[in-house]
Design a protein around this motif. Sequence first.
Motif, PDB file in Angstrom:
ATOM      1  N   ARG A   1      11.448 -31.528 -37.296  1.00 42.34           N
ATOM      2  CA  ARG A   1      10.296 -30.510 -38.125  1.00 42.34           C
ATOM      3  C   ARG A   1      10.449 -29.219 -37.846  1.00 42.34           C
ATOM      4  O   ARG A   1      10.344 -28.462 -39.360  1.00 42.34           O
ATOM      5  N   VAL A   2      10.345 -28.187 -36.155  1.00 41.81           N
ATOM      6  CA  VAL A   2       9.700 -27.388 -36.116  1.00 41.81           C
ATOM      7  C   VAL A   2      11.805 -26.642 -36.648  1.00 41.81           C
ATOM      8  O   VAL A   2      11.879 -25.571 -37.235  1.00 41.81           O
ATOM      9  N   ALA A   3      12.996 -26.791 -36.240  1.00 36.70           N
ATOM     10  CA  ALA A   3      14.306 -27.386 -36.023  1.00 36.70           C
ATOM     11  C   ALA A   3      14.427 -26.560 -37.739  1.00 36.70           C
ATOM     12  O   ALA A   3      15.290 -25.504 -37.710  1.00 36.70           O
ATOM     13  N   GLN A   4      13.944 -27.526 -39.021  1.00 33.00           N
ATOM     14  CA  GLN A   4      13.979 -27.365 -39.897  1.00 33.00           C
ATOM     15  C   GLN A   4      13.321 -26.427 -40.941  1.00 33.00           C
ATOM     16  O   GLN A   4      13.511 -25.938 -41.505  1.00 33.00           O
ATOM     17  N   LYS A   5      12.425 -25.297 -40.467  1.00 28.15           N
ATOM     18  CA  LYS A   5      12.191 -24.273 -40.576  1.00 28.15           C
ATOM     19  C   LYS A   5      13.009 -23.123 -40.439  1.00 28.15           C
ATOM     20  O   LYS A   5      12.273 -21.954 -40.839  1.00 28.15           O
ATOM     21  N   HIS A   6      13.531 -23.358 -39.652  1.00 30.20           N
ATOM     22  CA  HIS A   6      14.494 -22.449 -39.231  1.00 30.20           C
ATOM     23  C   HIS A   6      15.088 -21.164 -41.452  1.00 30.20           C
ATOM     24  O   HIS A   6      15.104 -20.024 -41.358  1.00 30.20           O
ATOM     25  N   PRO A   7      15.300 -22.438 -41.904  1.00 33.28           N
ATOM     26  CA  PRO A   7      15.619 -21.519 -43.303  1.00 33.28           C
ATOM     27  C   PRO A   7      14.451 -20.473 -43.896  1.00 33.28           C
ATOM     28  O   PRO A   7      14.834 -19.091 -43.960  1.00 33.28           O
TER      29      PRO A   7
ATOM     30  N   ARG B   1      12.195 -13.331 -42.722  1.00 28.84           N
ATOM     31  CA  ARG B   1      12.963 -11.879 -42.149  1.00 28.84           C
ATOM     32  C   ARG B   1      13.344 -11.321 -43.025  1.00 28.84           C
ATOM     33  O   ARG B   1      12.887  -9.779 -42.720  1.00 28.84           O
ATOM     34  N   LEU B   2      13.517 -11.595 -44.017  1.00 33.63           N
ATOM     35  CA  LEU B   2      14.464 -10.645 -45.344  1.00 33.63           C
ATOM     36  C   LEU B   2      14.744 -10.443 -46.466  1.00 33.63           C
ATOM     37  O   LEU B   2      15.206  -8.899 -46.841  1.00 33.63           O
TER      38      LEU B   2
ATOM     39  N   GLY C   1      17.200 -17.445 -38.659  1.00 34.90           N
ATOM     40  CA  GLY C   1      15.824 -17.979 -39.275  1.00 34.90           C
ATOM     41  C   GLY C   1      15.813 -18.770 -37.222  1.00 34.90           C
ATOM     42  O   GLY C   1      14.691 -19.409 -37.014  1.00 34.90           O
ATOM     43  N   LYS C   2      17.044 -18.773 -36.985  1.00 34.29           N
ATOM     44  CA  LYS C   2      17.141 -19.757 -35.856  1.00 34.29           C
ATOM     45  C   LYS C   2      16.625 -19.104 -34.330  1.00 34.29           C
ATOM     46  O   LYS C   2      15.997 -19.315 -33.280  1.00 34.29           O
ATOM     47  N   LEU C   3      16.196 -17.487 -34.720  1.00 35.96           N
ATOM     48  CA  LEU C   3      16.193 -16.545 -34.293  1.00 35.96           C
ATOM     49  C   LEU C   3      14.425 -16.976 -33.538  1.00 35.96           C
ATOM     50  O   LEU C   3      13.826 -16.538 -32.493  1.00 35.96           O
ATOM     51  N   SER C   4      13.461 -17.629 -34.774  1.00 37.41           N
ATOM     52  CA  SER C   4      12.347 -18.348 -34.449  1.00 37.41           C
ATOM     53  C   SER C   4      12.091 -19.411 -33.714  1.00 37.41           C
ATOM     54  O   SER C   4      10.710 -19.669 -33.884  1.00 37.41           O
TER      55      SER C   4
END
Length: 325
Positions: A219-225, A231-232, A198-201
């Motif tokens: 808050r932006v970084a914590q959206k990666h999960p 994505r999957l 998710g960090k690709l986003s």
Amino acid sequence: MTPTSNIAIQCLGYTPIPVALLSCDEVPRVDLYRKDAETGRLRLYRAAEVPMLPEDLTRLEQSKVGWLYTPEADHGEMQVYIRRKLDQLVGDNSISVRERFGRLNEVVSGILESTFEAGETDEVMQSSAYVASQAIKLLCQNEMTAGDLISLLHHDYQTVTHSLNVAYMMVTLAREMRLVSDSELFAVAVAGILHDIGKLSVSERILNKSQRLQRREERVAQKHPAHGFRRLCERTDISFAQLMVVYQHHERMTGKGYPVGAVGEEIHPWARLCSVVNVFESLVSNRPYRRRYPLTEAFQIMDGPLSAGLDREMYECWKQLILKK
């Protein structure tokens, strides 16, 4: 998920060749270029007709040059070459498991870095499967200890380096706890590699910021999960357990994690496994805003308030596995 992939990624018309897989008796007969450390430009290193000598390979390794480049190699042919050489390396019993793993890690880091940079989910999935299939062959040999593993890992903070380290650690801990059968360890390794997809986003500016993130950036970084889940989640080549590793690896047993504040048994066992080694790996690796902690200090930090959020049995098992002589 089949362990095949386009593992030689073309870079601006040049095909990379991993130095760790070169041997003097089998070097592609092409012009080889080396990337200048300061400018990033490719400069001719060795013309096709000039033989490669053992001391040349030694100097490259001592200089920590991981890849050479050629504009002349057939791309498909180079993929076959790299795959064949990796198979030979992993199966070469004349070399210690420790040395084979070290060389393997050098190569697969480059493979995954290229695919993660491209950001294509299909390619990331295929490369992850290939890398996992090779790593499992060495990680599951009793000769390879947890201490060996930690000493062989890179500790620079990049998404690919971190993801690989977490994958290796997840396999080691899952195997020690007999959390899954041996046949499932491959799937555990793939889940570890993919856990931060998710960090690709997420913006590179946020991921690589040299100061601590502001609350808005957190808050932006914590959206990666959640980004990784989206994505999957519609793919047919990923299991529910693997998907939960991607989605829940920042959840905490106390309910104080994210993205949804899941509690205790609501968190999948594989995700709880990932949480333990993910926290550990983050502490013992360099971050843009701090240097890595020594092992003993990392465990002192984890023994504090962090421990309440981790699966206690898994954490204690990991701690004993790393600290035992």
